[in-house]
Write a protein that holds these residues in place. Structure first.
Motif, PDB file in Angstrom:
ATOM      1  N   ASP A 135       0.820  -1.212   0.000  1.00 56.35           N
ATOM      2  CA  ASP A 135       0.000   0.000   0.000  1.00 56.35           C
ATOM      3  C   ASP A 135       0.856   1.266   0.000  1.00 56.35           C
ATOM      4  N   LYS A 136       2.076   1.155   0.550  1.00 57.69           N
ATOM      5  CA  LYS A 136       2.999   2.296   0.555  1.00 57.69           C
ATOM      6  C   LYS A 136       3.835   2.339  -0.728  1.00 57.69           C
ATOM      7  N   ASN A 137       3.458   1.539  -1.701  1.00 54.95           N
ATOM      8  CA  ASN A 137       4.086   1.494  -3.029  1.00 54.95           C
ATOM      9  C   ASN A 137       5.450   0.825  -3.066  1.00 54.95           C
ATOM     10  N   TYR A 138       5.747  -0.036  -2.123  1.00 61.15           N
ATOM     11  CA  TYR A 138       6.977  -0.819  -2.183  1.00 61.15           C
ATOM     12  C   TYR A 138       6.726  -2.099  -2.957  1.00 61.15           C
ATOM     13  N   LEU A 139       7.746  -2.547  -3.653  1.00 57.96           N
ATOM     14  CA  LEU A 139       7.727  -3.894  -4.219  1.00 57.96           C
ATOM     15  C   LEU A 139       8.105  -4.826  -3.077  1.00 57.96           C
ATOM     16  N   VAL A 140       7.297  -5.805  -2.786  1.00 58.64           N
ATOM     17  CA  VAL A 140       7.569  -6.758  -1.707  1.00 58.64           C
ATOM     18  C   VAL A 140       8.027  -8.067  -2.331  1.00 58.64           C
ATOM     19  N   ILE A 141       9.141  -8.584  -1.824  1.00 58.68           N
ATOM     20  CA  ILE A 141       9.709  -9.813  -2.355  1.00 58.68           C
ATOM     21  C   ILE A 141       9.696 -10.872  -1.269  1.00 58.68           C
ATOM     22  N   PHE A 142       9.010 -11.971  -1.526  1.00 59.02           N
ATOM     23  CA  PHE A 142       8.962 -13.108  -0.612  1.00 59.02           C
ATOM     24  C   PHE A 142      10.008 -14.114  -1.074  1.00 59.02           C
ATOM     25  N   GLU A 143      10.890 -14.500  -0.171  1.00 61.40           N
ATOM     26  CA  GLU A 143      11.934 -15.458  -0.521  1.00 61.40           C
ATOM     27  C   GLU A 143      11.774 -16.698   0.356  1.00 61.40           C
ATOM     28  N   GLU A 144      11.609 -17.854  -0.289  1.00 63.61           N
ATOM     29  CA  GLU A 144      11.412 -19.081   0.471  1.00 63.61           C
ATOM     30  C   GLU A 144      11.504 -20.275  -0.469  1.00 63.61           C
ATOM     31  N   VAL A 145      11.727 -21.427   0.092  1.00 62.47           N
ATOM     32  CA  VAL A 145      11.643 -22.677  -0.646  1.00 62.47           C
ATOM     33  C   VAL A 145      10.191 -23.144  -0.496  1.00 62.47           C
ATOM     34  N   TYR A 146       9.365 -22.793  -1.467  1.00 58.82           N
ATOM     35  CA  TYR A 146       7.953 -23.163  -1.412  1.00 58.82           C
ATOM     36  C   TYR A 146       7.767 -24.528  -2.058  1.00 58.82           C
ATOM     37  N   TYR A 147       7.209 -25.447  -1.295  1.00 61.91           N
ATOM     38  CA  TYR A 147       6.950 -26.784  -1.818  1.00 61.91           C
ATOM     39  C   TYR A 147       5.499 -26.954  -2.251  1.00 61.91           C
ATOM     40  N   TYR A 148       4.629 -26.106  -1.740  1.00 66.22           N
ATOM     41  CA  TYR A 148       3.198 -26.297  -1.942  1.00 66.22           C
ATOM     42  C   TYR A 148       2.610 -25.182  -2.806  1.00 66.22           C
ATOM     43  N   PRO A 149       2.047 -25.510  -3.980  1.00 66.82           N
ATOM     44  CA  PRO A 149       1.395 -24.486  -4.805  1.00 66.82           C
ATOM     45  C   PRO A 149       0.291 -23.749  -4.051  1.00 66.82           C
ATOM     46  N   LYS A 150      -0.427 -24.442  -3.156  1.00 66.52           N
ATOM     47  CA  LYS A 150      -1.496 -23.789  -2.395  1.00 66.52           C
ATOM     48  C   LYS A 150      -0.961 -22.651  -1.541  1.00 66.52           C
ATOM     49  N   GLN A 151       0.265 -22.811  -1.072  1.00 67.57           N
ATOM     50  CA  GLN A 151       0.872 -21.771  -0.251  1.00 67.57           C
ATOM     51  C   GLN A 151       1.094 -20.500  -1.085  1.00 67.57           C
ATOM     52  N   ILE A 152       1.537 -20.659  -2.307  1.00 68.36           N
ATOM     53  CA  ILE A 152       1.735 -19.493  -3.187  1.00 68.36           C
ATOM     54  C   ILE A 152       0.391 -18.904  -3.570  1.00 68.36           C
ATOM     55  N   GLN A 153      -0.599 -19.737  -3.849  1.00 72.92           N
ATOM     56  CA  GLN A 153      -1.922 -19.242  -4.206  1.00 72.92           C
ATOM     57  C   GLN A 153      -2.535 -18.428  -3.065  1.00 72.92           C
ATOM     58  N   ASN A 154      -2.142 -18.721  -1.850  1.00 76.24           N
ATOM     59  CA  ASN A 154      -2.662 -17.989  -0.693  1.00 76.24           C
ATOM     60  C   ASN A 154      -2.292 -16.514  -0.749  1.00 76.24           C
ATOM     61  N   PHE A 155      -1.182 -16.167  -1.394  1.00 76.90           N
ATOM     62  CA  PHE A 155      -0.774 -14.767  -1.494  1.00 76.90           C
ATOM     63  C   PHE A 155      -1.755 -13.935  -2.298  1.00 76.90           C
ATOM     64  N   THR A 156      -2.449 -14.544  -3.248  1.00 70.12           N
ATOM     65  CA  THR A 156      -3.315 -13.774  -4.136  1.00 70.12           C
ATOM     66  C   THR A 156      -4.684 -13.488  -3.546  1.00 70.12           C
ATOM     67  N   LYS A 157      -4.956 -14.041  -2.368  1.00 68.27           N
ATOM     68  CA  LYS A 157      -6.267 -13.801  -1.748  1.00 68.27           C
ATOM     69  C   LYS A 157      -6.324 -12.446  -1.095  1.00 68.27           C
TER      70      LYS A 157
END
Length: 91
Positions: free
Chosen positions: A69-91
């Motif tokens: 909301d403050k106009n920053y690009l936010v970068i999440f760094e992780e070893v994601y094994y589960y597609p559902k976990q990434i899909q959770n970001f878009t909610k």
């Protein structure tokens, strides 16, 4: 919404890529692994199942939304094994 999810196996250069993206775009990094200390998992009685990883992710998503909301690009760094976990970001 501006965010990037950097995912991949250990040792492939996720941190280096993240540092370069932060520098270039003047972004903010959320290193997910740092948010998974054993004490936090014990407090919430969580394992590393997809359901529990999503519960932990939901603890830092409000901070990420605030930065976005403050106009920053936010970068999440992780070893994601589960597609559902990434899909959770878009909610």
């Amino acid at each position: 919404m501006k965010y990037v999810v950097v995912r991949g196996p250990a040792g492939v250069g996720k941190s280096k890529l993240t540092r370069n993206l932060i520098k270039y775009f003047k972004g903010k990094k959320i290193k997910v692994k740092a948010l998974y200390p054993g004490s936090l998992r014990r407090k919430y009685r969580l394992s590393f199942s997809v359901k529990d990883k999503i519960k932990l992710d939901n603890l830092f998503i409000p901070k990420a939304k605030h930065l976005i909301d403050k106009n920053y690009l936010v970068i999440f760094e992780e070893v994601y094994y589960y597609p559902k976990q990434i899909q959770n970001f878009t909610k």
